[in-house]
Write a protein that holds these residues in place. Sequence first.
Motif, short mmCIF file in Angstrom:
data_model
loop_
_atom_site.label_atom_id
_atom_site.label_comp_id
_atom_site.label_asym_id
_atom_site.label_seq_id
_atom_site.Cartn_x
_atom_site.Cartn_y
_atom_site.Cartn_z
N LEU A 24 -8.44 61.87 9.69
CA LEU A 24 -7.36 61.12 10.34
C LEU A 24 -6.16 60.99 9.41
O LEU A 24 -5.01 61.06 9.87
N SER A 25 -6.39 60.83 8.13
CA SER A 25 -5.27 60.70 7.19
C SER A 25 -4.46 62.00 7.11
O SER A 25 -3.24 61.94 6.97
N ILE A 26 -5.11 63.14 7.23
CA ILE A 26 -4.39 64.42 7.26
C ILE A 26 -3.50 64.49 8.49
O ILE A 26 -2.34 64.90 8.43
N GLU A 27 -4.04 64.06 9.63
CA GLU A 27 -3.27 64.06 10.88
C GLU A 27 -2.09 63.08 10.78
O GLU A 27 -0.96 63.42 11.17
N LEU A 28 -2.33 61.90 10.25
CA LEU A 28 -1.26 60.90 10.11
C LEU A 28 -0.19 61.35 9.12
O LEU A 28 0.99 61.07 9.32
N THR A 29 -0.59 62.07 8.09
CA THR A 29 0.38 62.61 7.13
C THR A 29 1.33 63.58 7.84
O THR A 29 2.53 63.57 7.59
N GLU A 35 6.80 64.52 9.87
CA GLU A 35 7.65 64.92 11.00
C GLU A 35 8.66 63.85 11.35
O GLU A 35 9.55 64.08 12.16
N GLY A 36 8.51 62.65 10.76
CA GLY A 36 9.46 61.58 10.99
C GLY A 36 8.96 60.46 11.87
O GLY A 36 9.72 59.53 12.18
N ASP A 37 7.71 60.51 12.29
CA ASP A 37 7.14 59.45 13.12
C ASP A 37 6.53 58.37 12.23
O ASP A 37 5.83 58.69 11.27
N PRO A 38 6.75 57.09 12.54
CA PRO A 38 6.13 56.03 11.75
C PRO A 38 4.63 55.98 11.96
O PRO A 38 4.12 56.34 13.03
N VAL A 39 3.91 55.55 10.94
CA VAL A 39 2.45 55.46 10.96
C VAL A 39 2.06 54.04 10.58
O VAL A 39 2.48 53.55 9.54
N ASP A 40 1.27 53.38 11.43
CA ASP A 40 0.81 52.03 11.14
C ASP A 40 -0.59 52.09 10.56
O ASP A 40 -1.42 52.89 11.00
N MET A 41 -0.85 51.22 9.59
CA MET A 41 -2.17 51.18 8.96
C MET A 41 -2.42 49.79 8.41
O MET A 41 -1.50 48.99 8.26
N GLN A 96 11.63 65.31 -2.04
CA GLN A 96 12.18 66.64 -1.77
C GLN A 96 11.09 67.62 -1.35
O GLN A 96 11.28 68.41 -0.44
N ARG A 97 9.97 67.57 -2.05
CA ARG A 97 8.82 68.44 -1.75
C ARG A 97 7.57 67.58 -1.64
O ARG A 97 6.80 67.45 -2.60
N PRO A 98 7.34 66.99 -0.47
CA PRO A 98 6.18 66.10 -0.34
C PRO A 98 4.86 66.87 -0.46
O PRO A 98 4.72 67.97 0.08
N ASP A 99 3.94 66.30 -1.19
CA ASP A 99 2.61 66.88 -1.37
C ASP A 99 1.70 66.30 -0.28
O ASP A 99 1.23 65.17 -0.39
N GLN A 100 1.45 67.09 0.76
CA GLN A 100 0.68 66.61 1.90
C GLN A 100 -0.71 66.17 1.49
O GLN A 100 -1.21 65.15 1.99
N ARG A 101 -1.35 66.91 0.63
CA ARG A 101 -2.71 66.56 0.21
C ARG A 101 -2.72 65.23 -0.54
O ARG A 101 -3.58 64.38 -0.31
N GLU A 102 -1.76 65.02 -1.42
CA GLU A 102 -1.69 63.78 -2.19
C GLU A 102 -1.40 62.58 -1.28
O GLU A 102 -1.97 61.51 -1.44
N ILE A 103 -0.52 62.77 -0.30
CA ILE A 103 -0.21 61.69 0.64
C ILE A 103 -1.44 61.35 1.48
O ILE A 103 -1.77 60.18 1.67
N ALA A 104 -2.14 62.36 1.97
CA ALA A 104 -3.35 62.13 2.77
C ALA A 104 -4.41 61.42 1.95
O ALA A 104 -5.06 60.49 2.44
N ASN A 105 -4.58 61.82 0.70
CA ASN A 105 -5.56 61.14 -0.17
C ASN A 105 -5.17 59.69 -0.41
O ASN A 105 -6.03 58.80 -0.41
N CYS A 106 -3.89 59.43 -0.59
CA CYS A 106 -3.41 58.07 -0.80
C CYS A 106 -3.69 57.21 0.43
O CYS A 106 -4.18 56.08 0.31
#
Length: 74
Positions: A33-38, A43-49, A11-21
């Motif tokens: 790059l992780s901040i950009e990918l987050t 926004e709804g785009d898939p991210v490959d890693m 519901q409320r994604p934590d951008q910083r926590e997702i980027a750190n993960c």
Amino acid sequence: MKLSLLSCESQRPDQREIANCITEISLNIDQALSIELTGFLLEGDPVDMEVDDKSSSSALRALRKLSIDYKILE
């Protein structure tokens, strides 16, 4: 192991926590790059890693904790 991060269902994604993960579990993604990918992911785009096979179970657990849908590619 290759993953495709599909979406974040929180519901409320934590951008910083997702980027750190993403930075912690990926093999070759730095903090900037992780901040950009987050941003793309939220926004709804898939991210490959790529994730190290040795830590794949903890990586998948961390993604589930953040309510991130993923698909295993390899």
